[in-house]
Write a protein that holds these residues in place. Structure first.
Motif, PDB file in Angstrom:
ATOM      1  N   GLY A  68      39.711   1.511  -7.226  1.00 15.25           N
ATOM      2  CA  GLY A  68      38.556   2.361  -7.512  1.00 15.25           C
ATOM      3  C   GLY A  68      37.776   1.878  -8.719  1.00 15.25           C
ATOM      4  O   GLY A  68      36.543   1.883  -8.716  1.00 15.25           O
ATOM      5  N   LEU A  69      38.486   1.457  -9.752  1.00 18.41           N
ATOM      6  CA  LEU A  69      37.821   1.001 -10.975  1.00 18.41           C
ATOM      7  C   LEU A  69      37.059  -0.299 -10.782  1.00 18.41           C
ATOM      8  O   LEU A  69      35.997  -0.508 -11.364  1.00 18.41           O
ATOM      9  CB  LEU A  69      38.852   0.804 -12.094  1.00 18.41           C
ATOM     10  CG  LEU A  69      39.416   2.067 -12.734  1.00 18.41           C
ATOM     11  CD1 LEU A  69      40.534   1.708 -13.703  1.00 18.41           C
ATOM     12  CD2 LEU A  69      38.320   2.823 -13.462  1.00 18.41           C
ATOM     13  N   TYR A  70      37.600  -1.190  -9.982  1.00 20.79           N
ATOM     14  CA  TYR A  70      37.034  -2.525  -9.876  1.00 20.79           C
ATOM     15  C   TYR A  70      36.461  -2.830  -8.488  1.00 20.79           C
ATOM     16  O   TYR A  70      36.301  -3.986  -8.125  1.00 20.79           O
ATOM     17  CB  TYR A  70      38.095  -3.566 -10.254  1.00 20.79           C
ATOM     18  CG  TYR A  70      38.571  -3.363 -11.670  1.00 20.79           C
ATOM     19  CD1 TYR A  70      37.757  -3.703 -12.743  1.00 20.79           C
ATOM     20  CD2 TYR A  70      39.806  -2.788 -11.943  1.00 20.79           C
ATOM     21  CE1 TYR A  70      38.166  -3.489 -14.042  1.00 20.79           C
ATOM     22  CE2 TYR A  70      40.218  -2.568 -13.246  1.00 20.79           C
ATOM     23  CZ  TYR A  70      39.397  -2.926 -14.285  1.00 20.79           C
ATOM     24  OH  TYR A  70      39.804  -2.711 -15.573  1.00 20.79           O
ATOM     25  N   ALA A  71      36.123  -1.790  -7.732  1.00 18.83           N
ATOM     26  CA  ALA A  71      35.583  -1.978  -6.383  1.00 18.83           C
ATOM     27  C   ALA A  71      34.226  -2.683  -6.402  1.00 18.83           C
ATOM     28  O   ALA A  71      33.856  -3.351  -5.444  1.00 18.83           O
ATOM     29  CB  ALA A  71      35.465  -0.638  -5.673  1.00 18.83           C
ATOM     30  N   THR A  72      33.504  -2.575  -7.484  1.00 20.32           N
ATOM     31  CA  THR A  72      32.159  -3.141  -7.564  1.00 20.32           C
ATOM     32  C   THR A  72      32.134  -4.580  -8.075  1.00 20.32           C
ATOM     33  O   THR A  72      31.047  -5.119  -8.318  1.00 20.32           O
ATOM     34  CB  THR A  72      31.287  -2.281  -8.488  1.00 20.32           C
ATOM     35  OG1 THR A  72      31.886  -2.262  -9.788  1.00 20.32           O
ATOM     36  CG2 THR A  72      31.129  -0.877  -7.946  1.00 20.32           C
ATOM     37  N   THR A  73      33.258  -5.201  -8.213  1.00 19.68           N
ATOM     38  CA  THR A  73      33.333  -6.538  -8.807  1.00 19.68           C
ATOM     39  C   THR A  73      32.443  -7.552  -8.089  1.00 19.68           C
ATOM     40  O   THR A  73      31.632  -8.233  -8.726  1.00 19.68           O
ATOM     41  CB  THR A  73      34.784  -7.043  -8.833  1.00 19.68           C
ATOM     42  OG1 THR A  73      35.556  -6.145  -9.619  1.00 19.68           O
ATOM     43  CG2 THR A  73      34.893  -8.433  -9.410  1.00 19.68           C
TER      44      THR A  73
END
Length: 184
Positions: A68-73
């Protein structure tokens, strides 16, 4: 588990029959001890299985949070290319063109877009890595060349070819830099 319980019950029944038929007490004692050992082993395996299930649950919960935290990487990496193009376009504009009325209005729109992109990055935890004058950190910087310099400390960054970025506490893209070395 049920198979083991059935097996233990069958063995217990065998022990009762042997006792009723007058089997020696030593044999009965050995069988009871073996039965208790097997029961203890089954209990131990059940406890290990329960602990393993708990560990898997914790690991999955942690992975879910990280996802969830790094889904936009990947999206952020793609947007960095757009930011680079905007910065190159703005840097390529001559002072003469900046003084032209039509061109200056056009440039104001491009600069506004670049500022908005910076604000979006900030809201989503994408930050630029400071490079100039800093010591080379291989976790954040990628040295592309060594530049002889009498003014800078050897190993410090004297040129930034491409800015680097972090997504929260993870490296999104390393800064491509030139590092000072002692002059020959």
């Amino acid at each position: 588990m049920i198979e083991n319980e059935d097996r233990y019950e069958n063995e217990a029944e065998d022990i009762r029959r042997e006792t009723a038929q007058g089997a020696p007490e030593v044999a009965e004692h050995d069988r009871v001890a073996e039965f208790e050992r097997q029961l203890e082993e089954a209990n131990s395996k059940a406890l290990y299985a329960a602990a393993e299930i708990q560990n898997v649950r914790r690991r999955l919960e942690t992975e879910k949070q990280q996802a969830g935290l790094y889904a936009t990487t990947q999206f952020a990496r793609d947007m960095l290319a757009i930011k680079d193009h905007l910065e190159r376009a703005l840097n390529a504009v001559s002072e003469e063109l900046r003084n032209d009325k039509v061109a200056s209005n056009f440039l104001a729109g491009i600069e506004s877009t670049a500022r908005e992109l910076d604000q979006v990055f900030t809201r989503h935890g994408v930050t630029r890595i400071e490079a100039m004058g800093e010591p080379l950190d291989p976790n954040k910087h990628q040295a592309m060349m060594e530049i002889p310099s009498a003014d800078a400390e050897p190993g410090s960054i004297v040129q930034e070819m491409q800015p680097g970025y972090m997504l929260k506490d993870r490296l999104l893209r390393p800064a491509l830099v030139g590092v000072a070395k002692k002059p020959d």
